[in-house]
Scaffold this active site. Structure first.
Site, PDB file in Angstrom:
ATOM      1  N   ARG A  21      -3.199   9.742  -5.145  1.00 12.76           N
ATOM      2  CA  ARG A  21      -4.550  10.273  -5.325  1.00 12.76           C
ATOM      3  C   ARG A  21      -4.706  11.687  -4.793  1.00 12.76           C
ATOM      4  O   ARG A  21      -5.422  12.513  -5.372  1.00 12.76           O
ATOM      5  CB  ARG A  21      -5.543   9.333  -4.622  1.00 12.76           C
ATOM      6  CG  ARG A  21      -6.955   9.841  -4.525  1.00 12.76           C
ATOM      7  CD  ARG A  21      -7.821   8.901  -3.672  1.00 12.76           C
ATOM      8  NE  ARG A  21      -7.282   8.742  -2.329  1.00 12.76           N
ATOM      9  CZ  ARG A  21      -7.500   9.602  -1.335  1.00 12.76           C
ATOM     10  NH1 ARG A  21      -8.236  10.689  -1.528  1.00 12.76           N
ATOM     11  NH2 ARG A  21      -6.988   9.384  -0.139  1.00 12.76           N
ATOM     12  N   ARG A 143      -9.634 -21.803  10.248  1.00 11.93           N
ATOM     13  CA  ARG A 143      -8.826 -20.855   9.468  1.00 11.93           C
ATOM     14  C   ARG A 143      -9.717 -19.856   8.729  1.00 11.93           C
ATOM     15  O   ARG A 143      -9.281 -19.214   7.780  1.00 11.93           O
ATOM     16  CB  ARG A 143      -7.928 -21.624   8.491  1.00 11.93           C
ATOM     17  CG  ARG A 143      -6.896 -22.494   9.185  1.00 11.93           C
ATOM     18  CD  ARG A 143      -5.951 -23.158   8.193  1.00 11.93           C
ATOM     19  NE  ARG A 143      -6.606 -24.204   7.428  1.00 11.93           N
ATOM     20  CZ  ARG A 143      -6.643 -25.493   7.777  1.00 11.93           C
ATOM     21  NH1 ARG A 143      -6.061 -25.892   8.894  1.00 11.93           N
ATOM     22  NH2 ARG A 143      -7.240 -26.397   7.012  1.00 11.93           N
ATOM     23  N   CYS A 163      -8.825   1.265   4.200  1.00 11.81           N
ATOM     24  CA  CYS A 163      -7.374   1.092   4.145  1.00 11.81           C
ATOM     25  C   CYS A 163      -6.983  -0.209   4.851  1.00 11.81           C
ATOM     26  O   CYS A 163      -6.221  -1.004   4.322  1.00 11.81           O
ATOM     27  CB  CYS A 163      -6.663   2.278   4.801  1.00 11.81           C
ATOM     28  SG  CYS A 163      -6.857   3.821   3.893  1.00 11.81           S
ATOM     29  N   ARG A 183      -4.041  -2.162   3.033  1.00 10.60           N
ATOM     30  CA  ARG A 183      -3.652  -1.910   1.641  1.00 10.60           C
ATOM     31  C   ARG A 183      -2.895  -0.600   1.470  1.00 10.60           C
ATOM     32  O   ARG A 183      -2.030  -0.470   0.616  1.00 10.60           O
ATOM     33  CB  ARG A 183      -4.883  -1.903   0.735  1.00 10.60           C
ATOM     34  CG  ARG A 183      -5.818  -0.742   1.028  1.00 10.60           C
ATOM     35  CD  ARG A 183      -6.849  -0.493  -0.058  1.00 10.60           C
ATOM     36  NE  ARG A 183      -7.665   0.664   0.311  1.00 10.60           N
ATOM     37  CZ  ARG A 183      -7.395   1.923  -0.027  1.00 10.60           C
ATOM     38  NH1 ARG A 183      -6.306   2.197  -0.744  1.00 10.60           N
ATOM     39  NH2 ARG A 183      -8.176   2.914   0.356  1.00 10.60           N
ATOM     40  N   SER A 184      -3.269   0.420   2.271  1.00 10.96           N
ATOM     41  CA  SER A 184      -2.687   1.752   2.163  1.00 10.96           C
ATOM     42  C   SER A 184      -2.296   2.215   3.550  1.00 10.96           C
ATOM     43  O   SER A 184      -3.142   2.269   4.449  1.00 10.96           O
ATOM     44  CB  SER A 184      -3.707   2.719   1.541  1.00 10.96           C
ATOM     45  OG  SER A 184      -3.179   4.030   1.464  1.00 10.96           O
ATOM     46  N   ASN A 194      -3.332   2.881  13.718  1.00  5.32           N
ATOM     47  CA  ASN A 194      -3.832   1.556  13.355  1.00  5.32           C
ATOM     48  C   ASN A 194      -3.258   0.461  14.251  1.00  5.32           C
ATOM     49  O   ASN A 194      -3.975  -0.470  14.639  1.00  5.32           O
ATOM     50  CB  ASN A 194      -3.493   1.244  11.895  1.00  5.32           C
ATOM     51  CG  ASN A 194      -4.028   2.244  10.909  1.00  5.32           C
ATOM     52  OD1 ASN A 194      -3.296   2.685  10.013  1.00  5.32           O
ATOM     53  ND2 ASN A 194      -5.280   2.632  11.035  1.00  5.32           N
ATOM     54  N   HIS A 224       3.770   4.057   3.003  1.00  7.21           N
ATOM     55  CA  HIS A 224       4.259   5.298   2.408  1.00  7.21           C
ATOM     56  C   HIS A 224       4.367   6.437   3.413  1.00  7.21           C
ATOM     57  O   HIS A 224       3.690   6.455   4.441  1.00  7.21           O
ATOM     58  CB  HIS A 224       3.363   5.732   1.239  1.00  7.21           C
ATOM     59  CG  HIS A 224       1.916   5.845   1.603  1.00  7.21           C
ATOM     60  ND1 HIS A 224       1.010   4.820   1.388  1.00  7.21           N
ATOM     61  CD2 HIS A 224       1.193   6.851   2.167  1.00  7.21           C
ATOM     62  CE1 HIS A 224      -0.189   5.199   1.810  1.00  7.21           C
ATOM     63  NE2 HIS A 224      -0.096   6.429   2.285  1.00  7.21           N
TER      64      HIS A 224
END
Length: 281
Positions: A21, A143, A163, A183-184, A194, A224
């Protein structure tokens, strides 16, 4: 932090080059998982300097449920002055987002807003984090102890889709563990941040629920490295990891909303010098 460094090396050596992106381009691997046992020390990266105050201030800001980048500046710098930058300043000033902003510093319905003020169809606002903490106390084998920031119905109202999309708690043998799905995953700039943020969250929630901190399990989807970070990654991988620091939390705090910057400290943190790199926006 050898687990993180091994994953960084794996992506550099085995990833597939792809367009993205931002237009910078990435080298990516799909699907990795890292596990950090809190009894081994706090997983702060040591092969470069972690922006610890930024980690703490951002998490406290999320917990507040704020959508205001200037409020983050106030937590971090004790000032809302426009000259005081934060890790969210570039996003708040992004040209594509400005027409949607309702006020200076507005970031929309991002992480903390979803955690604390998820809009239900009947107009109620759901405090997911408070509900999760109550479940840990009252039904620890559930759960369903999940907090989600991924809200498809409000993506257009966010400066940036989350993210780190959702996280789940797990209680066993008097220990609290946390798994987060991301996710990213910007392996060089973002992921060490993070790891520290969610490990801190784990410790904070463990303290207010009367449990010991167990494992932080980090599930990385699109892991990535940006093409303009390759040299920085090689520099980091050439460095020898140092002993992990210890986390100190004010033991008097028993409510997740009562923590402040002064109540959270990283002890005996040793690190190599910072490695500068541009953040893709």
């Amino acid at each position: 932090m050898k687990k993180y460094l091994n994953a960084l090396k794996y992506v550099l050596e085995n990833g597939v080059d792809r367009k993205d992106r931002t237009g910078v381009g990435t080298r990516a691997v799909f699907g990795l998982q890292l596990r950090f046992d809190m009894q081994e020390g706090f997983p702060a990266v040591t092969t470069k300097k972690l922006q610890w105050n930024s980690v703490v201030s951002e998490l406290l800001w999320f917990i507040e449920g704020s959508d205001d980048e200037r409020r983050l500046a106030e937590i971090l710098h004790n000032s809302r002055e426009q000259s005081k930058k934060t890790i969210w300043t570039a996003n708040s000033e992004a040209a594509y987002w400005k027409p949607k902003s309702k006020f200076k510093g507005d970031l929309g319905r991002i992480y903390g807003v979803q955690w604390r003020k998820w809009k239900a169809p009947d107009v109620r606002k759901i405090d997911q984090l408070a509900n999760a903490i109550n479940l840990i106390k009252e039904n620890p084998t559930s759960r369903r102890i999940i907090v989600s920031a991924w809200n498809p119905g409000e993506m257009e109202q966010m400066v940036l889709p989350p993210c780190h999309a959702f996280f789940q708690f797990f209680v066993a043998s008097g220990k609290l563990s946390l798994m987060m799905y991301q996710r990213s995953c910007d392996m060089f700039l973002g992921v060490p941040f993070n790891i520290a943020s969610y490990s801190l969250m784990l410790h904070m929630v463990a303290q207010v629920t009367g449990l010991k901190a167990g494992e932080f399990v980090h599930t990385l989807a699109d892991a990535h490295i940006y093409h303009n970070h390759f040299e920085q990654v090689k520099e980091q991988l050439s460095r020898k990891p140092l002993p992990l620091p210890k986390l100190w939390l004010n033991p008097e705090i028993k409510n997740i909303d009562a923590f402040a910057m002064k109540d959270i400290q990283l002890k005996n943190y040793q690190y190599h010098p910072a490695i500068k790199a541009e953040m893709a926006v």
